[in-house]
Scaffold this motif. Structure first.
Motif, PDB file in Angstrom:
ATOM      1  N   THR A 291       0.855  -1.177   0.000  1.00 56.84           N
ATOM      2  CA  THR A 291       0.000   0.000   0.000  1.00 56.84           C
ATOM      3  C   THR A 291       0.893   1.229   0.000  1.00 56.84           C
ATOM      4  O   THR A 291       2.059   1.172   0.413  1.00 56.84           O
ATOM      5  CB  THR A 291      -0.927   0.056   1.235  1.00 56.84           C
ATOM      6  N   VAL A 292       0.333   2.322  -0.507  1.00 61.63           N
ATOM      7  CA  VAL A 292       1.028   3.604  -0.479  1.00 61.63           C
ATOM      8  C   VAL A 292       0.060   4.584   0.184  1.00 61.63           C
ATOM      9  O   VAL A 292      -1.006   4.885  -0.372  1.00 61.63           O
ATOM     10  CB  VAL A 292       1.407   4.066  -1.899  1.00 61.63           C
TER      11      VAL A 292
ATOM     12  N   GLY B 137       3.489  10.285  -3.069  1.00 64.51           N
ATOM     13  CA  GLY B 137       2.670   9.077  -2.994  1.00 64.51           C
ATOM     14  C   GLY B 137       2.110   8.644  -4.339  1.00 64.51           C
ATOM     15  O   GLY B 137       2.214   7.459  -4.705  1.00 64.51           O
ATOM     16  N   VAL B 138       1.540   9.591  -5.074  1.00 64.70           N
ATOM     17  CA  VAL B 138       0.940   9.211  -6.360  1.00 64.70           C
ATOM     18  C   VAL B 138       2.007   8.680  -7.306  1.00 64.70           C
ATOM     19  O   VAL B 138       1.826   7.644  -7.965  1.00 64.70           O
ATOM     20  CB  VAL B 138       0.251  10.424  -7.036  1.00 64.70           C
ATOM     21  N   VAL B 139       3.107   9.399  -7.373  1.00 65.59           N
ATOM     22  CA  VAL B 139       4.159   8.994  -8.316  1.00 65.59           C
ATOM     23  C   VAL B 139       4.744   7.646  -7.898  1.00 65.59           C
ATOM     24  O   VAL B 139       4.953   6.755  -8.731  1.00 65.59           O
ATOM     25  CB  VAL B 139       5.258  10.087  -8.413  1.00 65.59           C
TER      26      VAL B 139
ATOM     27  N   LEU C 203      -2.102  -0.591  -3.669  1.00 67.37           N
ATOM     28  CA  LEU C 203      -3.310   0.089  -3.214  1.00 67.37           C
ATOM     29  C   LEU C 203      -2.894   1.463  -2.697  1.00 67.37           C
ATOM     30  O   LEU C 203      -2.137   1.575  -1.731  1.00 67.37           O
ATOM     31  CB  LEU C 203      -3.977  -0.725  -2.087  1.00 67.37           C
ATOM     32  N   GLY C 204      -3.386   2.520  -3.353  1.00 71.28           N
ATOM     33  CA  GLY C 204      -3.103   3.891  -2.912  1.00 71.28           C
ATOM     34  C   GLY C 204      -4.201   4.343  -1.957  1.00 71.28           C
ATOM     35  O   GLY C 204      -5.383   4.108  -2.211  1.00 71.28           O
ATOM     36  N   VAL C 205      -3.803   5.005  -0.866  1.00 68.05           N
ATOM     37  CA  VAL C 205      -4.771   5.328   0.190  1.00 68.05           C
ATOM     38  C   VAL C 205      -4.659   6.801   0.574  1.00 68.05           C
ATOM     39  O   VAL C 205      -3.550   7.334   0.692  1.00 68.05           O
ATOM     40  CB  VAL C 205      -4.470   4.481   1.455  1.00 68.05           C
ATOM     41  N   ASP C 206      -5.814   7.433   0.765  1.00 68.55           N
ATOM     42  CA  ASP C 206      -5.802   8.822   1.228  1.00 68.55           C
ATOM     43  C   ASP C 206      -7.106   9.106   1.948  1.00 68.55           C
ATOM     44  O   ASP C 206      -8.107   8.432   1.685  1.00 68.55           O
ATOM     45  CB  ASP C 206      -5.639   9.776   0.031  1.00 68.55           C
ATOM     46  N   ILE C 207      -7.096  10.118   2.831  1.00 66.84           N
ATOM     47  CA  ILE C 207      -8.345  10.467   3.527  1.00 66.84           C
ATOM     48  C   ILE C 207      -9.176  11.446   2.701  1.00 66.84           C
ATOM     49  O   ILE C 207     -10.332  11.684   3.005  1.00 66.84           O
ATOM     50  CB  ILE C 207      -8.069  11.082   4.927  1.00 66.84           C
ATOM     51  N   ASP C 208      -8.588  12.012   1.634  1.00 70.24           N
ATOM     52  CA  ASP C 208      -9.273  13.014   0.812  1.00 70.24           C
ATOM     53  C   ASP C 208     -10.119  12.296  -0.258  1.00 70.24           C
ATOM     54  O   ASP C 208      -9.590  11.795  -1.255  1.00 70.24           O
ATOM     55  CB  ASP C 208      -8.201  13.912   0.183  1.00 70.24           C
ATOM     56  N   GLU C 209     -11.443  12.297  -0.040  1.00 69.96           N
ATOM     57  CA  GLU C 209     -12.314  11.504  -0.924  1.00 69.96           C
ATOM     58  C   GLU C 209     -12.326  12.033  -2.358  1.00 69.96           C
ATOM     59  O   GLU C 209     -12.360  11.255  -3.314  1.00 69.96           O
ATOM     60  CB  GLU C 209     -13.746  11.477  -0.367  1.00 69.96           C
ATOM     61  N   ASP C 210     -12.311  13.362  -2.511  1.00 69.39           N
ATOM     62  CA  ASP C 210     -12.343  13.942  -3.866  1.00 69.39           C
ATOM     63  C   ASP C 210     -11.081  13.528  -4.625  1.00 69.39           C
ATOM     64  O   ASP C 210     -11.116  13.194  -5.810  1.00 69.39           O
ATOM     65  CB  ASP C 210     -12.397  15.473  -3.805  1.00 69.39           C
ATOM     66  N   ARG C 211      -9.967  13.593  -3.928  1.00 69.05           N
ATOM     67  CA  ARG C 211      -8.698  13.239  -4.569  1.00 69.05           C
ATOM     68  C   ARG C 211      -8.710  11.771  -4.999  1.00 69.05           C
ATOM     69  O   ARG C 211      -8.288  11.434  -6.112  1.00 69.05           O
ATOM     70  CB  ARG C 211      -7.549  13.494  -3.588  1.00 69.05           C
TER      71      ARG C 211
END
Ligand code: UGA
Length: 438
Positions: A4-5, A12-14, A27-35
């Motif tokens: 996971t990233v 992170g994205v790159v 699996l890329g993970v973030d708390i920002d739903e729009d992103r």
């Protein structure tokens, strides 16, 4: 391998897309739903050459996926890259580690023995050791490693796929072997691999950024001396840089550095060194920071002199808002800071940038913005070149001279062809460069 990233900013994205491109399941993970929704759709959160293609290719391969659901993370993989931000803490020089700590604390209860957290965020030396201590009771058998990221904005995709070095700070042979397997294709391609302890790995990152920032401030300090005696800093930089021990890169004199890394990293390093009782060892970074900030003041002062001391009723065109070319990032942008300062002195400022206008408008809403260079320069009493986008070097100075009120340009990046602009009727000024003798 599966990984996971966590954190889908620049790094992170790159990193996530590069790992998927290497063949890993990510699996890329973030708390920002729009992103996350945009990323899942193939739209990167930042302007970065090549990133959209890479993202869409790896999404289509099925090896890259994005989620906001932290509960999926621990079950998905045994390796977790932490790529969340470590900004400067308001009112302090130190880095704000709350996001890194929150990720590690959130993961801990779900980890299994043998799982590995790999930090990529830039952190004060000692962070991995401290986090490992926290993990010892909360996630027995799980490990932590530090693997700093060296990518540059504008070249992020290339830097991530073909790094100049891979540095891993590990405290176990298991950690090293996991990271060697992850980076195996790059290691086979001959990328140098440095295996060290976590403290050294964290230090490699801030030492590298400190050195580069020092190189830039060194040449800008020389520009100040050149101005005092009418010498030419561009020739000086070329001649000094021709010494192979010094080298020409990061010796470009001008408005100085900005962005989300150099300024905060050198300040964070000073703060951490103070805590360690060795503040004196890096106190020169205070000077590096001050020289850098002074270049913005010098540019505003020179602009003020060029208009005769008073901006009332005058139009100023600013070319560039991003902190550097090939980026839409305006964080601590020297260009935007100068544009803002000129407006505060009474100028009507119109700013052009090919990519950073949305971010610039959000940061400084009071400036005028345009996507059209001629429009920015219409009826200008002064043109300032503040971010060295290649398209500004391709401007036809003859055509531009017809649009402005006064053909005066301040090339704060020392990147325009001064001779060509002068031959086209412009008065050209740049930090550290003498006016031609009549
Ligand atoms: C920098 C480092 O170069 C990366 O290796 C590092 O990974 C990154 O920080 C980070 O810590 O994340 P970046 O901030 O993207 O990368 O940009 P640089 O290309 O290093 O430029 C930094 C600033 O220095 C820019 O404002 C640029 O205009 C300025 N600069 C650069 C100069 O003023 N003169 C120069 O000669 C070179």
């Amino acid at each position: 391998m599966r990984m996971t990233v966590i954190g889908t900013g620049y790094v992170g994205v790159v990193h996530a897309a590069t790992m998927a491109d290497l063949g890993h399941e990510v699996l890329g993970v973030d708390i920002d739903e729009d992103r996350i929704a945009a990323l899942a759709d193939g739209t990167p959160p930042v302007y970065e050459p090549g990133l959209q293609d890479l993202l869409q290719r790896t999404l289509a391969s099925g090896r890259l996926r994005f989620t906001c659901d932290m509960s999926e993370v621990a079950g998905f993989a045994p390796v977790h890259f932490v790529c969340v931000g470590t900004p400067q803490m308001p009112g302090s020089k130190s880095a704000d580690l709350r996001s890194v700590e929150a990720v590690v604390d959130g993961l801990a209860p779900h980890l299994h023995p043998g799982d590995l957290i790999v930090g990529k965020s830039t952190v004060p030396v000692g962070t991995a050791v401290r986090l490992a201590e926290r993990l010892r009771t909360r996630a027995p058998g799980a490990g932590i490693a530090w693997n700093p990221e060296f990518l540059r904005e504008g070249f992020a995709v290339r830097d991530s796929a073909s790094p100049e070095r891979i540095v891993v700070g590990v405290s176990s042979a298991h950690g090293e072997s996991v990271l060697r397997r992850i980076y195996a294709p790059m290691l086979r391609a001959g990328v140098p691999f440095f295996r060290t302890d976590p403290n050294t790995a964290e230090l490699v990152k801030v030492a590298s950024n400190s050195f580069l920032a020092t190189k830039i401030s060194f040449i800008n300090a020389m520009a100040e001396v050149c101005d005092a005696v009418g010498a030419d800093v561009v020739t000086l930089a070329e001649a000094v840089g021709a010494d192979s021990r010094i080298g020409p890169r990061f010796l470009q004199p001008g408005l100085g550095f900005g962005g989300s890394c150099f300024p905060k990293d050198i300040r964070g390093f000073m703060a951490r060194a103070e805590e360690l009782g060795v503040g004196g060892a890096v106190s020169f970074l205070q000077e590096v920071d001050e020289i850098n900030t002074r270049q913005r003041v010098r540019t505003v002062d020179l602009a003020t002199r060029l208009v005769g001391g008073d901006f009332a009723g005058l139009n100023v065109a600013v070319l560039g808002a991003a902190f550097k070319p090939d980026s839409d990032d305006v964080r601590d942008s020297p260009a935007l800071a100068v544009a803002d300062a000129l407006q505060r002195k009474g100028a009507r400022v119109r700013v052009h940038d090919p990519e950073a206008l949305d971010n610039a408008r959000a940061a400084v809403p009071t400036l005028q913005y345009t996507l059209d260079v001629p429009k920015a320069c219409e009826e200008a009493d002064l043109v300032l070149h503040l971010t060295a986008w290649p398209e500004y070097q391709a401007i036809d100075p003859v055509a531009l001279a017809l649009l402005v009120r006064e053909p005066v340009v301040l090339d704060a990046r020392n990147a325009l062809d001064a001779q060509l602009w002068r031959e086209s009727g412009w008065s050209v000024h740049a930090p550290g460069r003498p006016q031609p003798q009549e």
